[in-house]
Motif scaffolding. Structure first.
Motif, mmCIF file in Angstrom:
data_model
loop_
_atom_site.group_PDB
_atom_site.id
_atom_site.type_symbol
_atom_site.label_atom_id
_atom_site.label_comp_id
_atom_site.label_asym_id
_atom_site.label_seq_id
_atom_site.Cartn_x
_atom_site.Cartn_y
_atom_site.Cartn_z
ATOM 1 N N ASP A 270 6.697 -7.021 1.286
ATOM 2 C CA ASP A 270 6.106 -8.218 1.880
ATOM 3 C C ASP A 270 5.329 -8.999 0.823
ATOM 4 N N ARG A 271 4.975 -10.202 1.161
ATOM 5 C CA ARG A 271 4.180 -11.036 0.252
ATOM 6 C C ARG A 271 2.783 -10.451 0.140
ATOM 7 N N ARG A 272 2.251 -10.429 -1.063
ATOM 8 C CA ARG A 272 0.912 -9.883 -1.305
ATOM 9 C C ARG A 272 0.106 -10.836 -2.169
ATOM 10 N N ASN A 273 -1.180 -10.940 -1.879
ATOM 11 C CA ASN A 273 -2.099 -11.647 -2.763
ATOM 12 C C ASN A 273 -2.757 -10.677 -3.722
ATOM 13 N N ALA A 274 -2.838 -9.405 -3.301
ATOM 14 C CA ALA A 274 -3.429 -8.364 -4.142
ATOM 15 C C ALA A 274 -2.763 -7.038 -3.814
ATOM 16 N N CYS A 275 -2.751 -6.153 -4.786
ATOM 17 C CA CYS A 275 -2.158 -4.830 -4.624
ATOM 18 C C CYS A 275 -3.040 -3.979 -3.718
ATOM 19 N N ALA A 276 -2.434 -3.313 -2.754
ATOM 20 C CA ALA A 276 -3.181 -2.443 -1.848
ATOM 21 C C ALA A 276 -3.632 -1.162 -2.542
ATOM 22 N N ASN A 277 -3.073 -0.882 -3.704
ATOM 23 C CA ASN A 277 -3.422 0.344 -4.426
ATOM 24 C C ASN A 277 -4.539 0.128 -5.452
ATOM 25 N N CYS A 278 -4.413 -0.938 -6.278
ATOM 26 C CA CYS A 278 -5.390 -1.134 -7.365
ATOM 27 C C CYS A 278 -6.083 -2.493 -7.322
ATOM 28 N N PHE A 279 -5.704 -3.345 -6.389
ATOM 29 C CA PHE A 279 -6.289 -4.667 -6.176
ATOM 30 C C PHE A 279 -5.948 -5.697 -7.254
ATOM 31 N N ALA A 280 -4.993 -5.382 -8.143
ATOM 32 C CA ALA A 280 -4.535 -6.369 -9.120
ATOM 33 C C ALA A 280 -3.859 -7.516 -8.368
ATOM 34 N N THR A 281 -3.742 -8.655 -9.005
ATOM 35 C CA THR A 281 -3.193 -9.827 -8.318
ATOM 36 C C THR A 281 -1.914 -10.358 -8.948
ATOM 37 N N SER A 282 -1.307 -9.618 -9.854
ATOM 38 C CA SER A 282 -0.094 -10.064 -10.512
ATOM 39 C C SER A 282 1.070 -9.133 -10.137
ATOM 40 N N PHE A 283 2.209 -9.752 -9.831
ATOM 41 C CA PHE A 283 3.395 -8.996 -9.419
ATOM 42 C C PHE A 283 4.618 -9.502 -10.162
#
Length: 131
Positions: free
Chosen positions: A33-46
């Motif tokens: 799904d679309r993410r603004n932040a990683c649910a694991n480490c909270f990074a914002t780049s994909f």
């Protein structure tokens, strides 16, 4: 030839159908799904990564009750595709405990969902046992 469209954004149709995940550049966690932040480490780049089309059943349940109009029983499963966890139905297999097992080798399978008034067919995916 009728036009086809993928039922979900992360399904790629064509000569080599496959799934595409979004991988966190910080920790490598993968999401569909679309993410603004990683649910694991909270990074914002994909970045986008292709998901292998073969995997193993890690968990499953045989669904006996569903919404009106949804044929039952069917098998809902979690498939491990080389480290990417994919939730999907198992297709082309009997929905019985004898026919499905943990560790079962499966491969991506396309399934038609429906056709609109213009003749465009929506295609979804599931996994089927590997021969």
């Amino acid at each position: 030839m009728p036009q086809t469209v993928p039922f979900v954004d992360y399904l790629v149709l064509g000569e080599r159908p496959h799934l595409v995940a979004r991988a966190c550049t910080g920790c490598g966690a993968r999401f569909f799904d679309r993410r603004n932040a990683c649910a694991n480490c909270f990074a914002t780049s994909f970045t986008q990564v292709d998901v292998p089309t073969e995997g193993e059943v890690r968990a499953f349940t045989i669904v006996a009750h569903a919404a009106p109009g949804v044929p039952v029983p069917f098998v809902s499963a979690t498939v491990d595709c080389a480290g990417t966890s994919v939730r999907a139905n198992l297709v082309n297999v009997e929905p019985t405990p004898e026919a499905v097992r943990l560790g079962m080798k499966v491969r991506l399978a396309l399934t038609p969902v429906g056709v609109d008034q213009a003749g465009t067919e929506a295609i979804s995916f599931g996994f089927e046992p590997r021969p």
